[in-house]
Scaffold this motif. Sequence first.
Motif, PDB file in Angstrom:
ATOM      1  N   PRO A  18     -42.480  53.651 -15.810  1.00 38.05           N
ATOM      2  CA  PRO A  18     -43.512  53.145 -14.897  1.00 38.05           C
ATOM      3  C   PRO A  18     -44.721  54.085 -14.857  1.00 38.05           C
ATOM      4  O   PRO A  18     -44.560  55.301 -14.949  1.00 38.05           O
ATOM      5  N   LEU A  19     -45.905  53.518 -14.740  1.00 35.96           N
ATOM      6  CA  LEU A  19     -47.144  54.288 -14.774  1.00 35.96           C
ATOM      7  C   LEU A  19     -47.101  55.511 -13.864  1.00 35.96           C
ATOM      8  O   LEU A  19     -47.473  56.611 -14.271  1.00 35.96           O
ATOM      9  N   GLY A  20     -46.620  55.342 -12.634  1.00 35.37           N
ATOM     10  CA  GLY A  20     -46.595  56.440 -11.677  1.00 35.37           C
ATOM     11  C   GLY A  20     -45.674  57.583 -12.061  1.00 35.37           C
ATOM     12  O   GLY A  20     -45.792  58.688 -11.534  1.00 35.37           O
ATOM     13  N   GLN A  21     -44.747  57.343 -13.005  1.00 37.45           N
ATOM     14  CA  GLN A  21     -43.796  58.382 -13.418  1.00 37.45           C
ATOM     15  C   GLN A  21     -44.246  59.137 -14.664  1.00 37.45           C
ATOM     16  O   GLN A  21     -43.635  60.134 -15.050  1.00 37.45           O
ATOM     17  N   ILE A  22     -45.317  58.676 -15.312  1.00 37.86           N
ATOM     18  CA  ILE A  22     -45.728  59.300 -16.571  1.00 37.86           C
ATOM     19  C   ILE A  22     -45.989  60.804 -16.416  1.00 37.86           C
ATOM     20  O   ILE A  22     -45.473  61.583 -17.219  1.00 37.86           O
ATOM     21  N   LEU A  49     -43.673  63.557 -18.890  1.00 35.88           N
ATOM     22  CA  LEU A  49     -44.350  63.944 -20.135  1.00 35.88           C
ATOM     23  C   LEU A  49     -43.404  64.625 -21.118  1.00 35.88           C
ATOM     24  O   LEU A  49     -43.566  64.484 -22.327  1.00 35.88           O
ATOM     25  N   GLY A  50     -42.409  65.333 -20.600  1.00 33.84           N
ATOM     26  CA  GLY A  50     -41.450  66.025 -21.452  1.00 33.84           C
ATOM     27  C   GLY A  50     -40.654  65.087 -22.357  1.00 33.84           C
ATOM     28  O   GLY A  50     -40.075  65.522 -23.350  1.00 33.84           O
ATOM     29  N   GLU A  51     -40.627  63.806 -22.018  1.00 30.99           N
ATOM     30  CA  GLU A  51     -39.896  62.828 -22.835  1.00 30.99           C
ATOM     31  C   GLU A  51     -40.726  62.352 -24.027  1.00 30.99           C
ATOM     32  O   GLU A  51     -40.217  61.656 -24.898  1.00 30.99           O
ATOM     33  N   ILE A  53     -54.225  60.844 -23.406  1.00 34.81           N
ATOM     34  CA  ILE A  53     -55.217  61.388 -24.348  1.00 34.81           C
ATOM     35  C   ILE A  53     -55.687  62.763 -23.865  1.00 34.81           C
ATOM     36  O   ILE A  53     -55.863  63.685 -24.660  1.00 34.81           O
ATOM     37  N   GLN A  54     -55.850  62.914 -22.556  1.00 35.71           N
ATOM     38  CA  GLN A  54     -56.268  64.210 -21.989  1.00 35.71           C
ATOM     39  C   GLN A  54     -55.274  65.320 -22.311  1.00 35.71           C
ATOM     40  O   GLN A  54     -55.636  66.494 -22.376  1.00 35.71           O
ATOM     41  N   TYR A  55     -54.017  64.962 -22.504  1.00 32.78           N
ATOM     42  CA  TYR A  55     -52.968  65.933 -22.793  1.00 32.78           C
ATOM     43  C   TYR A  55     -52.655  66.012 -24.290  1.00 32.78           C
ATOM     44  O   TYR A  55     -51.657  66.609 -24.690  1.00 32.78           O
ATOM     45  N   GLY A  56     -53.486  65.369 -25.106  1.00 35.50           N
ATOM     46  CA  GLY A  56     -53.341  65.494 -26.549  1.00 35.50           C
ATOM     47  C   GLY A  56     -52.368  64.538 -27.207  1.00 35.50           C
ATOM     48  O   GLY A  56     -51.947  64.769 -28.340  1.00 35.50           O
TER      49      GLY A  56
END
Length: 98
Positions: A42-46, A50-52, A77-80
């Motif tokens: 879900p969007l709110g959990q992204i 991120l580690g996944e 994208i901000q996190y590469g």
Amino acid sequence: MKEITAKELEQKLTAGEKLTIIDVREDDEVATGKIPGAKHIPLGQIPERLGELDKNEHYYMVCRSGGRSSNACEFLIQYGYNVTNMVGGMLAWEGEME
């Protein structure tokens, strides 16, 4: 931001390409069906999950109409991360669902 249509994504799957699809809809939306093999985050959990995700992998982001997945793409994208938004979302999806 890179974009792909639902039809183009379906053609890639049909051709047997190995794709990593992330469905950012809520649980109740995904319960109505999702693209086969799609991972549900879900969007709110992204941010907390991120580690996944692997920065060396390409992800196709999907939601109901393309808005939330676009937001997810902008964030990642901000996190590469290498991401592509499926425009039109599941409303435009005519392929198989699970």
